[in-house]
Design a protein around this motif. Sequence first.
Motif, short mmCIF file in Angstrom:
data_model
loop_
_atom_site.label_atom_id
_atom_site.label_comp_id
_atom_site.label_asym_id
_atom_site.label_seq_id
_atom_site.Cartn_x
_atom_site.Cartn_y
_atom_site.Cartn_z
N ALA A 96 -3.99 -129.62 -29.04
CA ALA A 96 -3.14 -129.25 -27.91
C ALA A 96 -2.64 -127.81 -28.09
CB ALA A 96 -1.96 -130.21 -27.82
N ARG A 97 -2.58 -127.08 -26.99
CA ARG A 97 -2.09 -125.70 -27.02
C ARG A 97 -1.47 -125.37 -25.67
NH1 ARG A 97 -5.39 -122.61 -23.97
NH2 ARG A 97 -7.54 -123.32 -23.62
N LYS A 98 -0.80 -124.23 -25.61
CA LYS A 98 -0.18 -123.79 -24.36
C LYS A 98 -1.23 -123.19 -23.43
CE LYS A 98 4.53 -122.85 -25.94
NZ LYS A 98 5.61 -121.82 -26.04
N ILE A 99 -1.02 -123.36 -22.14
CA ILE A 99 -1.92 -122.80 -21.14
C ILE A 99 -1.61 -121.31 -20.99
CG2 ILE A 99 -2.63 -122.89 -18.72
CD1 ILE A 99 -1.76 -125.83 -18.72
#
Length: 224
Positions: free
Chosen positions: A178-181
């Motif tokens: 998971a990561r930031k957009i």
Amino acid sequence: SRGAGGVRMVKHNNIIPNAHFRKDWQRYIKTWFDQPAKKKARRAARDAKATKLAPRPIGKLRPVVRGQTLKYNLRVRAGRGFTLDELKAAGINKREAQGLGIAVDHRRKNRSEEGFKINVERLKLYKSKLVIYPRKPTSKKTKAGDADKKEIAAMEAVEQNTLKTVLPIAQPSERVKARKITDEERKATVTAVLRKALTDQKRAGARAKAAADKAEAAAAKKRK
């Protein structure tokens, strides 16, 4: 109401009960009393096949392919056989492959470079582990590629592979962290990108023809 003989009749205008329970019911059922014996027979057949093929493995080497449709294409499974291009890239003759325990499928086509490379590497790994026994063990002459006595003696100590799958296929674990957009991804319109890609694919032939016609017209104009 009761009849003349004291037998009670049914109410209303219904059909008279006349059930037939003495049917030939044995014709319409299927028994499975031979299940334990069939299980034993299959086990004996597998053992006989393994003894006959020893020291060769029971199954053939099969390629890694993707399942069909969106529901199953995330998983990999064993295919029917290797393509002719995969065999050629691995340096194996298509007629020789069948004698080496490699399944061949002349109908299958390579749709991706990744799948093609995986299967070529699979063939090369199998080829590196392969030990070819001479056709006549007592003969003093050996053909190129045949194993010598030391290799054959080493193989006698190895247990025979009685599994259907040669070089088992492992499911790839593709877990995305998971990561930031990013701002670039947030601003991008995915539908527009897909629509453009579809349009480019659909119009590729017409655009190529129009460019060729334009170039031809320009060349004809220069000649004049």
